[in-house]
Design an enzyme around this catalytic site. Structure first.
Site, PDB file in Angstrom:
ATOM      1  N   CYS A 265       0.837  -1.195   0.000  1.00 38.07           N
ATOM      2  CA  CYS A 265       0.000   0.000   0.000  1.00 38.07           C
ATOM      3  C   CYS A 265       0.871   1.244   0.000  1.00 38.07           C
ATOM      4  O   CYS A 265       0.717   2.123  -0.817  1.00 38.07           O
ATOM      5  CB  CYS A 265      -0.875   0.030   1.242  1.00 38.07           C
TER       6      CYS A 265
ATOM      7  N   LYS B 111      -2.533  -5.331   1.107  1.00 37.33           N
ATOM      8  CA  LYS B 111      -3.340  -4.407   0.325  1.00 37.33           C
ATOM      9  C   LYS B 111      -4.496  -3.854   1.143  1.00 37.33           C
ATOM     10  O   LYS B 111      -5.647  -3.854   0.728  1.00 37.33           O
ATOM     11  CB  LYS B 111      -3.880  -5.110  -0.928  1.00 37.33           C
ATOM     12  N   ILE B 118      -9.805  -1.238   2.579  1.00 36.40           N
ATOM     13  CA  ILE B 118      -9.124  -1.785   1.414  1.00 36.40           C
ATOM     14  C   ILE B 118      -8.296  -0.707   0.723  1.00 36.40           C
ATOM     15  O   ILE B 118      -8.644   0.465   0.701  1.00 36.40           O
ATOM     16  CB  ILE B 118     -10.101  -2.468   0.417  1.00 36.40           C
ATOM     17  N   CYS B 119      -7.167  -1.148   0.188  1.00 35.74           N
ATOM     18  CA  CYS B 119      -6.228  -0.256  -0.484  1.00 35.74           C
ATOM     19  C   CYS B 119      -6.621  -0.230  -1.957  1.00 35.74           C
ATOM     20  O   CYS B 119      -6.542  -1.237  -2.643  1.00 35.74           O
ATOM     21  CB  CYS B 119      -4.830  -0.844  -0.288  1.00 35.74           C
ATOM     22  N   LEU B 120      -7.076   0.933  -2.432  1.00 29.70           N
ATOM     23  CA  LEU B 120      -7.576   1.013  -3.799  1.00 29.70           C
ATOM     24  C   LEU B 120      -6.452   1.212  -4.797  1.00 29.70           C
ATOM     25  O   LEU B 120      -5.349   1.605  -4.446  1.00 29.70           O
ATOM     26  CB  LEU B 120      -8.592   2.157  -3.893  1.00 29.70           C
TER      27      LEU B 120
END
Ligand SMILES: [Zn+2]
Lengths: 425, 175
Positions: A265, B111, B118-120
């Site tokens: 991320c 992620k 949630i990691c977009l």
């Protein structure tokens, strides 16, 4: 602790004397030694420093403020002790916010309000400030624990909440409005809000609150690839707000196509975050204590050691209603502002030079050629080198429909039931 | 719409667009927006069902419509993996999208941000910003959650991070 150990020693002593059987004495002696060890440990435990009534400039090793008060003696800051009157709200106690909080605490800031909803994790240990023994604590509580030890003079308030939710936002707003620390203060209850969050949603929430409260704030950010960052000063009505134009970020120079995002991320470095926290608090001190030049926008590209600067005027078509209200107020106050500036100039006219220029014998200018006014930053081709927009502008679509009359006769409850019916079908 | 698969693209174009720019603090205007959200969600859910691609349930968890809870699922190797889904409507909505959370997967994948958000993809936020205020909850699910499940569930299953709920031989962990 001390008292309890003393009584334990006395109890052991009388027990030893009252026991006729000498076979127990060896064990009692052992217990006595253990008590002595504990007493030594207790004596070595860290001592909390007591509060300081007034900031003294006296240079003695017991004065925590002597080196700060020296700024006043040297003529850098006119009145350093004013720092105790200021309240600063820090939103986001992560890699940047926690370090900023520590810097302000060591500077002797009057009051800090800390906001975060997160807990300390081992994954945070690549950054500064938090310690492994604080894992599991809320970041706000862990910060209060450390900061109150470092400087008990600072009034600390901790708010464990998410400012983007409706209830979190309400608490955030009312805490900023609370004036109990300095009832005579103009405006809100804080002097500055520092945004140290890591996402667009939270920045927009800080922007909303500050626009509504006409509250000056500073935004800070570190890129997700950890190699660039920025700080930005936002004065509602006077400078662009965070919604006036898509957020400006420093271009790292790394090709987006070669940047590997699979399986991660965001990255983070204590160095980049420390630098950004330092820039943010330096700008804060300059703004609050009135020295030097306060930067409207300062970028940091660590790969090239490049620091782009710029300033942005508000967008008259900003989508944020509160921003437009502040812009209007700022325009209305222009005559008064001009008169005040003129009076100030006349009052300062007889003195030849300000203290800022005295030691600048080579006339080095700090304004560089990439600084420019950007009233409307829609097209990215007008941006200074090294800066880029993080997001596109919304299409014009909504402007036309925004004021369209409400024509639907739908009932909310009826729609809710319709969705439920489909959900359970 | 660079960076999106054709399926997502064609589905997206069929979800009704919204018109009102109003957030949860905007009183009556929010109620109007909420009606549009319902209409859009109803249409999207119906569309999924008729295309035999039903993959979520969502309902407002409070009367103000600021918190939503439900379920979403993904079929991988003929097995259905179901997860709790929740999110708040942010105060700055619809300028900012809701942050979709799958709390059961918190800590199981890179992620994901803390709290199970949630990691977009890099494509989501720009598209959302560009289409404000036309996109609503249904669009966030279609553009954010559906691609995320398609990308992450196979990885989570293959790496053993999640087990199917009937797979009791190895562990009792519910998926
Ligand atoms: Zn604005």
């Amino acid at each position: 602790m001390e008292l309890e150990l003393k009584e334990l020693r006395a109890d052991l002593q009388s027990l030893t004397q009252s026991l006729p059987d000498p076979s127990h004495h060896a064990l009692l002696r052992k217990i006595q030694l253990r008590v002595e060890d504990l007493a030594n440990l207790a004596a070595a435990a860290p001592v909390r420093r007591s509060k300081v009534e007034d900031m003294s400039a006296e240079v003695v090793d017991s004065n925590p403020y002597s080196r700060l008060m020296a700024l006043q003696r040297m003529g850098i800051v006119e009145n350093y002790e004013r720092i105790r009157d200021f309240s600063v709200a820090i939103v986001g106690i992560g890699g940047v916010g926690s370090v900023a909080a520590e810097m302000l605490t060591r500077c002797g800031i009057g009051r800090l309000l800390l906001y975060d909803y997160d807990k300390v994790e081992l994954a945070n240990m690549n950054r500064l400030f938090f310690r492994p023994d604080q894992v599991g604590m809320t970041k706000t509580d862990a910060a209060v624990q450390t900061l109150s030890d470092i400087n008990p003079d600072v009034v600390l308030e901790s708010y464990t909440l998410n400012i983007t939710t409706v209830t979190g936002f309400e608490t955030f707003m009312s805490s900023l409005k609370n004036k109990s620390f300095r009832p005579d203060k103009q405006g809100s209850g804080v002097d500055l809000v520092l945004s140290c969050v890591d996402n667009y949603e939270a920045r927009m929430a800080v922007n909303q609150a500050c626009n509504e409260l006409s509250q000056t704030w500073m935004e800070s950010g570190v890129s997700e690839d950890a190699v660039s960052g920025h700080i930005q000063l936002l004065i509602p009505g006077e400078t662009a707000c965070f919604a006036c134009a898509p957020p400006l970020v420093v271009a790292s120079g790394v090709d987006e196509r070669t940047l590997k995002r699979e399986g991660v991320c965001a990255a983070s470095l204590p160095t980049t975050m420390g630098v950004v926290a330092g820039l943010l608090v330096q700008n804060t001190l300059k703004l609050l204590l009135g020295f030097g030049q306060v930067s409207p926008y300062l970028g940091y590209n660590s790969l090239k050691d490049f620091f782009p600067t710029m300033q942005m005027k508000p967008n008259p078509q900003c989508s944020n209603v509160a921003c437009l209200k502040r812009q209007e107020e700022y325009m209305l106050a222009k005559p008064a502002r001009d008169a005040a500036a003129k009076a100030k100039m006349e009052a300062e006219a007889p003195t030849e030079e300000g203290p800022l220029h005295q030691d600048n014998e080579w006339n080095i200018s700090v304004v560089d050629d990439i600084e420019l006014d950007i009233p409307d930053t829609r097209s990215s081709d007008v941006l200074p080198e090294g800066l880029t927009h993080e997001l596109p502008t919304a299409d014009e679509f909504h402007k036309a429909t925004l004021d369209a009359p409400v024509v639907d006769n739908d009932d909310l409850e009826d729609l809710r039931r319709q969705l439920e019916a489909i959900n359970s079908a | 719409m660079e960076g999106w698969d054709p399926n997502t693209k064609s589905t997206l174009t069929q979800i009704p667009l919204l018109t009102r720019k109003a957030g949860p603090r905007d009183g009556a205007a929010w109620t109007q927006r909420l009606k549009e959200e319902y209409k859009s969600l109803i249409a999207y859910t119906q569309m999924n069902k008729s295309n035999d691609n039903d993959w979520f349930r969502i309902s407002a968890a409070n009367p103000q419509g600021t918190r939503w809870t439900g379920k979403c699922w993904y079929v991988y190797n003929l097995l259905k993996y179901e997860f709790d889904l929740q999110f708040d409507i942010p105060v700055t909505y619809p300028s900012t999208a809701p942050e979709l959370e799958l709390p059961q997967l918190d800590g199981k994948t890179q992620k994901m941000y803390r709290g199970g958000k949630i990691c977009l993809t890099v494509h989501f936020k720009p598209l959302w910003a560009k289409n404000c205020p036309r996109f609503g909850i249904a669009h966030a699910l279609c553009l954010g959650l559906a691609p995320w499940l398609a990308a992450e569930v196979p990885i989570l299953v293959d790496s053993g991070m999640i087990k199917h709920k009937d797979d009791t031989a190895t562990t009792s962990t519910e998926s």
